[in-house]
Design a protein around this motif. Structure first.
Motif, PDB file in Angstrom:
ATOM      1  N   GLU A  65      -7.660 -80.043  -5.354  1.00 12.81           N
ATOM      2  CA  GLU A  65      -8.109 -81.380  -4.965  1.00 12.81           C
ATOM      3  C   GLU A  65      -9.509 -81.352  -4.346  1.00 12.81           C
ATOM      4  O   GLU A  65     -10.329 -82.239  -4.601  1.00 12.81           O
ATOM      5  CB  GLU A  65      -7.116 -81.973  -3.958  1.00 12.81           C
ATOM      6  N   LEU A  66      -9.784 -80.331  -3.541  1.00 14.31           N
ATOM      7  CA  LEU A  66     -11.067 -80.253  -2.834  1.00 14.31           C
ATOM      8  C   LEU A  66     -12.126 -79.433  -3.566  1.00 14.31           C
ATOM      9  O   LEU A  66     -13.266 -79.337  -3.105  1.00 14.31           O
ATOM     10  CB  LEU A  66     -10.852 -79.663  -1.431  1.00 14.31           C
ATOM     11  N   GLY A  67     -11.753 -78.812  -4.676  1.00 21.66           N
ATOM     12  CA  GLY A  67     -12.693 -77.981  -5.417  1.00 21.66           C
ATOM     13  C   GLY A  67     -13.025 -76.690  -4.690  1.00 21.66           C
ATOM     14  O   GLY A  67     -14.168 -76.239  -4.697  1.00 21.66           O
ATOM     15  N   LEU A  68     -12.017 -76.111  -4.041  1.00 18.39           N
ATOM     16  CA  LEU A  68     -12.193 -74.870  -3.288  1.00 18.39           C
ATOM     17  C   LEU A  68     -11.361 -73.761  -3.915  1.00 18.39           C
ATOM     18  O   LEU A  68     -10.410 -74.019  -4.650  1.00 18.39           O
ATOM     19  CB  LEU A  68     -11.736 -75.052  -1.833  1.00 18.39           C
ATOM     20  N   ALA A  69     -11.693 -72.542  -3.565  1.00 16.70           N
ATOM     21  CA  ALA A  69     -10.882 -71.406  -3.982  1.00 16.70           C
ATOM     22  C   ALA A  69      -9.599 -71.401  -3.153  1.00 16.70           C
ATOM     23  O   ALA A  69      -9.631 -71.737  -1.957  1.00 16.70           O
ATOM     24  CB  ALA A  69     -11.638 -70.106  -3.764  1.00 16.70           C
ATOM     25  N   PRO A  70      -8.474 -71.043  -3.749  1.00 15.96           N
ATOM     26  CA  PRO A  70      -7.222 -70.991  -2.984  1.00 15.96           C
ATOM     27  C   PRO A  70      -7.321 -70.115  -1.731  1.00 15.96           C
ATOM     28  O   PRO A  70      -6.748 -70.455  -0.691  1.00 15.96           O
ATOM     29  CB  PRO A  70      -6.209 -70.431  -3.983  1.00 15.96           C
ATOM     30  N   ASN A  71      -8.069 -69.016  -1.802  1.00 17.86           N
ATOM     31  CA  ASN A  71      -8.204 -68.141  -0.623  1.00 17.86           C
ATOM     32  C   ASN A  71      -8.907 -68.851   0.536  1.00 17.86           C
ATOM     33  O   ASN A  71      -8.636 -68.558   1.699  1.00 17.86           O
ATOM     34  CB  ASN A  71      -8.962 -66.861  -0.981  1.00 17.86           C
ATOM     35  N   THR A  72      -9.796 -69.786   0.227  1.00 13.17           N
ATOM     36  CA  THR A  72     -10.491 -70.552   1.265  1.00 13.17           C
ATOM     37  C   THR A  72      -9.499 -71.441   2.005  1.00 13.17           C
ATOM     38  O   THR A  72      -9.483 -71.492   3.241  1.00 13.17           O
ATOM     39  CB  THR A  72     -11.624 -71.393   0.639  1.00 13.17           C
ATOM     40  N   VAL A  73      -8.669 -72.139   1.247  1.00 14.25           N
ATOM     41  CA  VAL A  73      -7.660 -73.009   1.855  1.00 14.25           C
ATOM     42  C   VAL A  73      -6.632 -72.167   2.613  1.00 14.25           C
ATOM     43  O   VAL A  73      -6.242 -72.513   3.731  1.00 14.25           O
ATOM     44  CB  VAL A  73      -6.977 -73.896   0.792  1.00 14.25           C
ATOM     45  N   ALA A  74      -6.234 -71.042   2.036  1.00 13.77           N
ATOM     46  CA  ALA A  74      -5.264 -70.164   2.693  1.00 13.77           C
ATOM     47  C   ALA A  74      -5.803 -69.679   4.036  1.00 13.77           C
ATOM     48  O   ALA A  74      -5.060 -69.602   5.019  1.00 13.77           O
ATOM     49  CB  ALA A  74      -4.917 -68.983   1.795  1.00 13.77           C
ATOM     50  N   ARG A  75      -7.083 -69.370   4.090  1.00  8.72           N
ATOM     51  CA  ARG A  75      -7.666 -68.912   5.358  1.00  8.72           C
ATOM     52  C   ARG A  75      -7.604 -70.022   6.410  1.00  8.72           C
ATOM     53  O   ARG A  75      -7.234 -69.782   7.555  1.00  8.72           O
ATOM     54  CB  ARG A  75      -9.113 -68.461   5.155  1.00  8.72           C
ATOM     55  N   ALA A  76      -7.968 -71.239   6.013  1.00  9.81           N
ATOM     56  CA  ALA A  76      -7.902 -72.364   6.946  1.00  9.81           C
ATOM     57  C   ALA A  76      -6.464 -72.572   7.431  1.00  9.81           C
ATOM     58  O   ALA A  76      -6.225 -72.772   8.628  1.00  9.81           O
ATOM     59  CB  ALA A  76      -8.437 -73.629   6.291  1.00  9.81           C
ATOM     60  N   TYR A  77      -5.498 -72.506   6.522  1.00  8.47           N
ATOM     61  CA  TYR A  77      -4.093 -72.673   6.891  1.00  8.47           C
ATOM     62  C   TYR A  77      -3.646 -71.572   7.850  1.00  8.47           C
ATOM     63  O   TYR A  77      -2.944 -71.832   8.826  1.00  8.47           O
ATOM     64  CB  TYR A  77      -3.205 -72.672   5.644  1.00  8.47           C
ATOM     65  N   ARG A  78      -4.050 -70.331   7.587  1.00  8.39           N
ATOM     66  CA  ARG A  78      -3.678 -69.213   8.473  1.00  8.39           C
ATOM     67  C   ARG A  78      -4.228 -69.440   9.878  1.00  8.39           C
ATOM     68  O   ARG A  78      -3.531 -69.219  10.871  1.00  8.39           O
ATOM     69  CB  ARG A  78      -4.196 -67.877   7.935  1.00  8.39           C
ATOM     70  N   GLU A  79      -5.475 -69.876   9.960  1.00  9.65           N
ATOM     71  CA  GLU A  79      -6.075 -70.113  11.269  1.00  9.65           C
ATOM     72  C   GLU A  79      -5.416 -71.286  11.981  1.00  9.65           C
ATOM     73  O   GLU A  79      -5.195 -71.246  13.189  1.00  9.65           O
ATOM     74  CB  GLU A  79      -7.582 -70.306  11.126  1.00  9.65           C
ATOM     75  N   LEU A  80      -5.083 -72.331  11.241  1.00 13.20           N
ATOM     76  CA  LEU A  80      -4.380 -73.467  11.841  1.00 13.20           C
ATOM     77  C   LEU A  80      -2.984 -73.064  12.312  1.00 13.20           C
ATOM     78  O   LEU A  80      -2.506 -73.536  13.348  1.00 13.20           O
ATOM     79  CB  LEU A  80      -4.301 -74.632  10.845  1.00 13.20           C
ATOM     80  N   GLU A  81      -2.346 -72.183  11.572  1.00 14.64           N
ATOM     81  CA  GLU A  81      -1.024 -71.693  11.976  1.00 14.64           C
ATOM     82  C   GLU A  81      -1.149 -70.833  13.232  1.00 14.64           C
ATOM     83  O   GLU A  81      -0.347 -70.961  14.161  1.00 14.64           O
ATOM     84  CB  GLU A  81      -0.379 -70.915  10.842  1.00 14.64           C
ATOM     85  N   ALA A  82      -2.166 -69.995  13.290  1.00 19.57           N
ATOM     86  CA  ALA A  82      -2.392 -69.152  14.468  1.00 19.57           C
ATOM     87  C   ALA A  82      -2.691 -70.013  15.705  1.00 19.57           C
ATOM     88  O   ALA A  82      -2.326 -69.650  16.826  1.00 19.57           O
ATOM     89  CB  ALA A  82      -3.538 -68.180  14.215  1.00 19.57           C
ATOM     90  N   ASP A  83      -3.326 -71.170  15.486  1.00 21.09           N
ATOM     91  CA  ASP A  83      -3.634 -72.087  16.589  1.00 21.09           C
ATOM     92  C   ASP A  83      -2.448 -72.963  16.972  1.00 21.09           C
ATOM     93  O   ASP A  83      -2.538 -73.759  17.905  1.00 21.09           O
ATOM     94  CB  ASP A  83      -4.809 -72.997  16.206  1.00 21.09           C
ATOM     95  N   GLY A  84      -1.335 -72.859  16.218  1.00 22.29           N
ATOM     96  CA  GLY A  84      -0.148 -73.659  16.520  1.00 22.29           C
ATOM     97  C   GLY A  84      -0.195 -75.064  15.958  1.00 22.29           C
ATOM     98  O   GLY A  84       0.634 -75.907  16.312  1.00 22.29           O
ATOM     99  N   VAL A  85      -1.141 -75.341  15.074  1.00 18.12           N
ATOM    100  CA  VAL A  85      -1.267 -76.679  14.488  1.00 18.12           C
ATOM    101  C   VAL A  85      -0.340 -76.830  13.291  1.00 18.12           C
ATOM    102  O   VAL A  85       0.220 -77.901  13.065  1.00 18.12           O
ATOM    103  CB  VAL A  85      -2.732 -76.954  14.078  1.00 18.12           C
ATOM    104  N   LEU A  86      -0.184 -75.765  12.516  1.00 21.54           N
ATOM    105  CA  LEU A  86       0.697 -75.769  11.351  1.00 21.54           C
ATOM    106  C   LEU A  86       1.857 -74.823  11.569  1.00 21.54           C
ATOM    107  O   LEU A  86       1.748 -73.853  12.323  1.00 21.54           O
ATOM    108  CB  LEU A  86      -0.047 -75.289  10.097  1.00 21.54           C
ATOM    109  N   GLU A  87       2.950 -75.116  10.871  1.00 21.99           N
ATOM    110  CA  GLU A  87       4.076 -74.185  10.822  1.00 21.99           C
ATOM    111  C   GLU A  87       4.551 -74.112   9.378  1.00 21.99           C
ATOM    112  O   GLU A  87       4.581 -75.112   8.677  1.00 21.99           O
ATOM    113  CB  GLU A  87       5.210 -74.600  11.758  1.00 21.99           C
TER     114      GLU A  87
END
Length: 119
Positions: free
Chosen positions: A46-68
């Motif tokens: 949807e955003l025209g990004l590489a999956p690894n880019t989105v995965a990195r953002a998700y990992r960081e958000l999970e580490a920050d407690g924003v995502l589960e």
């Protein structure tokens, strides 16, 4: 729901733009506890990004407690620490899911909410 844009010409890396965008939506209440977020692949497409880019953002958000992540169920916005806000967010998310299944348009759904609040 997940209205984010990435500025590919920005000096801020795309994963950081995504992370900050999700944080802003959580802080504003636009994304509430229990809201299911798109899969890494779906959002990357949807955003025209590489999956690894989105995965990195998700990992960081999970580490920050924003995502589960809930295994095969997917990833969700985590608890805010405020039980009332979390319960209200889950109720709103469930209501929207039910309305979507019924094929009710947004304006009609909002009329139902206003009517219920006035009762």
């Amino acid at each position: 729901m997940f209205a984010l844009t990435i500025d590919h010409d920005s000096s801020v890396p795309p994963y950081e733009q995504l992370r900050l965008g999700v944080l802003a939506q959580v802080r504003s209440g636009e994304l509430t506890a229990g809201t299911k977020i798109p899969t890494v692949r779906a959002l990357a497409a949807e955003l025209g990004l590489a999956p690894n880019t989105v995965a990195r953002a998700y990992r960081e958000l999970e580490a920050d407690g924003v995502l589960e992540t809930r295994g095969r169920q997917g990833s969700f916005i985590a608890s805010s620490g405020d039980p009332t806000r979390d319960a209200a967010g889950r109720a709103a998310t469930e209501y929207v899911a039910a309305i979507r299944r019924l094929g009710v348009d947004d304006e009609t759904a909002l009329r139902y909410i206003r009517s219920a609040l006035e009762a």
